[in-house]
Design a protein around this motif. Structure first.
Motif, PDB file in Angstrom:
ATOM      1  N   THR A  41       2.324   2.464   9.769  1.00  0.00           N
ATOM      2  CA  THR A  41       3.088   2.232  10.983  1.00  0.00           C
ATOM      3  C   THR A  41       4.463   3.036  10.861  1.00  0.00           C
ATOM      4  O   THR A  41       4.633   3.579   9.681  1.00  0.00           O
ATOM      5  CB  THR A  41       3.213   0.754  11.381  1.00  0.00           C
ATOM      6  OG1 THR A  41       3.665   0.751  12.640  1.00  0.00           O
ATOM      7  CG2 THR A  41       4.141   0.278  10.292  1.00  0.00           C
ATOM      8  N   GLU A  42       5.270   2.949  11.950  1.00  0.00           N
ATOM      9  CA  GLU A  42       6.540   3.692  11.825  1.00  0.00           C
ATOM     10  C   GLU A  42       7.483   2.757  11.177  1.00  0.00           C
ATOM     11  O   GLU A  42       8.204   3.296  10.071  1.00  0.00           O
ATOM     12  CB  GLU A  42       7.210   3.985  13.297  1.00  0.00           C
ATOM     13  CG  GLU A  42       8.275   4.960  13.036  1.00  0.00           C
ATOM     14  CD  GLU A  42       8.889   4.887  14.444  1.00  0.00           C
ATOM     15  OE1 GLU A  42       9.916   5.901  14.652  1.00  0.00           O
ATOM     16  OE2 GLU A  42       8.457   4.320  15.418  1.00  0.00           O
ATOM     17  N   GLY A  43       7.798   1.415  11.451  1.00  0.00           N
ATOM     18  CA  GLY A  43       8.713   0.615  10.951  1.00  0.00           C
ATOM     19  C   GLY A  43      10.273   1.012  11.320  1.00  0.00           C
ATOM     20  O   GLY A  43      11.075   0.377  10.946  1.00  0.00           O
ATOM     21  N   LYS A  74      -7.937  -7.107   2.363  1.00  0.00           N
ATOM     22  CA  LYS A  74      -6.465  -7.211   2.529  1.00  0.00           C
ATOM     23  C   LYS A  74      -5.691  -5.896   3.124  1.00  0.00           C
ATOM     24  O   LYS A  74      -6.623  -5.049   3.233  1.00  0.00           O
ATOM     25  CB  LYS A  74      -6.002  -7.146   0.896  1.00  0.00           C
ATOM     26  CG  LYS A  74      -6.674  -8.418   0.236  1.00  0.00           C
ATOM     27  CD  LYS A  74      -5.863  -8.292  -1.405  1.00  0.00           C
ATOM     28  CE  LYS A  74      -6.217  -9.878  -2.072  1.00  0.00           C
ATOM     29  NZ  LYS A  74      -5.991  -9.939  -3.314  1.00  0.00           N
ATOM     30  N   LEU A  75      -4.506  -5.881   3.362  1.00  0.00           N
ATOM     31  CA  LEU A  75      -4.015  -5.243   4.162  1.00  0.00           C
ATOM     32  C   LEU A  75      -2.801  -4.282   3.268  1.00  0.00           C
ATOM     33  O   LEU A  75      -1.796  -4.943   2.775  1.00  0.00           O
ATOM     34  CB  LEU A  75      -3.249  -5.478   5.301  1.00  0.00           C
ATOM     35  CG  LEU A  75      -2.782  -4.564   6.476  1.00  0.00           C
ATOM     36  CD1 LEU A  75      -2.540  -5.237   7.913  1.00  0.00           C
ATOM     37  CD2 LEU A  75      -1.526  -4.035   6.107  1.00  0.00           C
ATOM     38  N   GLU A  76      -2.800  -3.179   3.161  1.00  0.00           N
ATOM     39  CA  GLU A  76      -1.873  -2.298   2.511  1.00  0.00           C
ATOM     40  C   GLU A  76      -1.097  -1.402   3.517  1.00  0.00           C
ATOM     41  O   GLU A  76      -1.677  -0.540   4.204  1.00  0.00           O
ATOM     42  CB  GLU A  76      -2.408  -1.403   1.306  1.00  0.00           C
ATOM     43  CG  GLU A  76      -1.133  -0.532   0.780  1.00  0.00           C
ATOM     44  CD  GLU A  76      -1.938   0.449  -0.351  1.00  0.00           C
ATOM     45  OE1 GLU A  76      -1.130   1.524  -0.568  1.00  0.00           O
ATOM     46  OE2 GLU A  76      -2.785   0.113  -0.907  1.00  0.00           O
ATOM     47  N   TRP A  77       0.018  -1.717   3.651  1.00  0.00           N
ATOM     48  CA  TRP A  77       0.886  -0.839   4.749  1.00  0.00           C
ATOM     49  C   TRP A  77       1.598   0.446   4.154  1.00  0.00           C
ATOM     50  O   TRP A  77       1.785   0.312   2.831  1.00  0.00           O
ATOM     51  CB  TRP A  77       2.136  -1.839   5.173  1.00  0.00           C
ATOM     52  CG  TRP A  77       1.807  -3.045   6.286  1.00  0.00           C
ATOM     53  CD1 TRP A  77       1.701  -4.353   5.830  1.00  0.00           C
ATOM     54  CD2 TRP A  77       1.516  -2.743   7.438  1.00  0.00           C
ATOM     55  NE1 TRP A  77       1.522  -4.889   7.159  1.00  0.00           N
ATOM     56  CE2 TRP A  77       1.107  -3.977   7.885  1.00  0.00           C
ATOM     57  CE3 TRP A  77       1.158  -1.603   8.338  1.00  0.00           C
ATOM     58  CZ2 TRP A  77       0.960  -4.210   9.217  1.00  0.00           C
ATOM     59  CZ3 TRP A  77       0.839  -1.808   9.457  1.00  0.00           C
ATOM     60  CH2 TRP A  77       0.714  -3.216   9.957  1.00  0.00           C
ATOM     61  N   LYS A  78       1.560   1.280   4.929  1.00  0.00           N
ATOM     62  CA  LYS A  78       2.420   2.405   4.786  1.00  0.00           C
ATOM     63  C   LYS A  78       3.324   2.715   6.099  1.00  0.00           C
ATOM     64  O   LYS A  78       2.890   2.531   7.015  1.00  0.00           O
ATOM     65  CB  LYS A  78       1.580   3.719   4.740  1.00  0.00           C
ATOM     66  CG  LYS A  78       0.432   3.815   3.517  1.00  0.00           C
ATOM     67  CD  LYS A  78       1.063   4.020   2.267  1.00  0.00           C
ATOM     68  CE  LYS A  78      -0.015   3.786   1.094  1.00  0.00           C
ATOM     69  NZ  LYS A  78       0.361   3.909  -0.346  1.00  0.00           N
ATOM     70  N   ALA A  79       4.599   3.051   5.686  1.00  0.00           N
ATOM     71  CA  ALA A  79       5.772   3.180   6.704  1.00  0.00           C
ATOM     72  C   ALA A  79       6.298   4.654   6.659  1.00  0.00           C
ATOM     73  O   ALA A  79       6.767   5.034   5.625  1.00  0.00           O
ATOM     74  CB  ALA A  79       6.720   2.120   6.727  1.00  0.00           C
ATOM     75  N   ILE A  98      -1.363   1.740  13.621  1.00  0.00           N
ATOM     76  CA  ILE A  98      -1.121   1.036  14.574  1.00  0.00           C
ATOM     77  C   ILE A  98       0.501   0.985  14.796  1.00  0.00           C
ATOM     78  O   ILE A  98       1.425   0.680  14.099  1.00  0.00           O
ATOM     79  CB  ILE A  98      -1.235  -0.599  14.407  1.00  0.00           C
ATOM     80  CG1 ILE A  98      -1.104  -1.221  15.731  1.00  0.00           C
ATOM     81  CG2 ILE A  98      -0.843  -1.031  13.103  1.00  0.00           C
ATOM     82  CD1 ILE A  98      -1.572  -2.594  15.530  1.00  0.00           C
ATOM     83  N   ALA A  99       0.909   1.902  15.696  1.00  0.00           N
ATOM     84  CA  ALA A  99       2.201   2.048  15.830  1.00  0.00           C
ATOM     85  C   ALA A  99       3.015   2.397  17.450  1.00  0.00           C
ATOM     86  O   ALA A  99       3.359   3.314  17.731  1.00  0.00           O
ATOM     87  CB  ALA A  99       2.972   3.287  15.027  1.00  0.00           C
ATOM     88  N   SER A 100       2.246   1.679  18.178  1.00  0.00           N
ATOM     89  CA  SER A 100       2.467   1.727  19.748  1.00  0.00           C
ATOM     90  C   SER A 100       2.054   3.025  20.376  1.00  0.00           C
ATOM     91  O   SER A 100       2.942   3.611  21.210  1.00  0.00           O
ATOM     92  CB  SER A 100       3.926   1.252  19.869  1.00  0.00           C
ATOM     93  OG  SER A 100       4.141  -0.137  20.005  1.00  0.00           O
TER      94      SER A 100
END
Length: 257
Positions: A41-43, A74-79, A98-100
């Protein structure tokens, strides 16, 4: 003169690389075996995905966490920057974004979209009550974020004097606040949050410039992962979790009607 043989060899090699890249996208079974899905996502797009201190949060962040829990992994986030998200997906650097992202025909050529997780659109924001509709942007300077449907739709307006695009939506907003542009086009809920949080900013929300459906994306052709995400998203929408998150972040249900 171009060496046609060399050029053709290069093109074939590039095409092969693309095919191999697509083949490396992880399947649902591989993700479940690993026990983890990598989501990007962007963040930088409050209230949907942003950092509160060092913590990634927002409606899409909490929604993704609820959906992934239904998937049993499990979920690993990248921004990272918005403009790099879909490009990284096509390189299989992560499993899902997932980033709109609004669903468009052009984007759908490059990625596979899941079912929409909300509906919204681009609205016109200005400091002038005289700038409310698309026709009011004639002769005006407008700010938007790079790589977005806001940029695409503003560029379609023949009368706009200049379109200034910025790496982040917050930069585009800042350009309006500091008087460098006449209007800013952004998501309706982003604009609403800014107006509610900063009533003294002088910002006024005008009309929709366009309406769109927003969805997560997976690597082109990874229909198995898209189907698994859609199944889990439907479960979250059915059990009341979605409605609770939507009320928490927007005080209304923002799912597509």
């Amino acid at each position: 003169m171009m060496n046609t043989r060399v050029s053709l060899k290069w093109l074939l090699a590039a095409a092969a690389a693309l095919v191999l890249g697509a083949a490396q996208a992880r399947t649902v079974d591989e993700i479940k075996k690993d026990g983890k899905i990598v989501v990007a996502t962007e963040g930088q797009f409050a209230p949907f995905n942003y950092f509160k201190g060092t913590t990634l949060t927002g409606f899409e962040v909490e929604l993704a966490e609820a959906v992934v829990a239904k998937m049993g992994v499990k979920l690993e986030w990248k921004a990272l920057g918005f403009d790099a998200l879909l490009a990284g997906l096509r390189q299989d650097r992560w499993d899902l974004v997932i980033a709109s992202h609004g669903i468009t025909d052009e984007r759908a050529k490059a990625v596979t979209f899941a079912e929409p997780h909300y509906c919204s659109g681009g609205v016109i924001v200005s400091k002038s009550a005289a700038i409310k509709s698309a026709k009011d942007l004639t002769g005006k300077v407008v700010s938007v974020q790079t790589g977005t449907t806001y940029l695409d739709n503003v560029k379609k307006l023949a009368g706009v004097k200049e379109v200034k695009n910025f790496p982040q939506d917050t930069d585009a907003r800042g350009a309006l606040l500091t008087g460098r542009v006449d209007a800013w086009v952004t998501d309706r809920f982003v604009a609403k949050q800014q107006l509610d949080a900063n009533p003294g900013s002088g910002l006024l929300m005008g009309d929709f410039l366009f309406i769109e459906r927003i969805a997560a994306a997976v690597t082109k052709g990874n229909s198995g992962l898209a189907a698994e995400w859609n199944k889990a998203l439907a479960a979250v929408m059915a059990d009341g979790s979605y409605a609770a998150l939507s009320k928490k972040w927007f005080n209304e249900d923002i799912r597509c009607k």
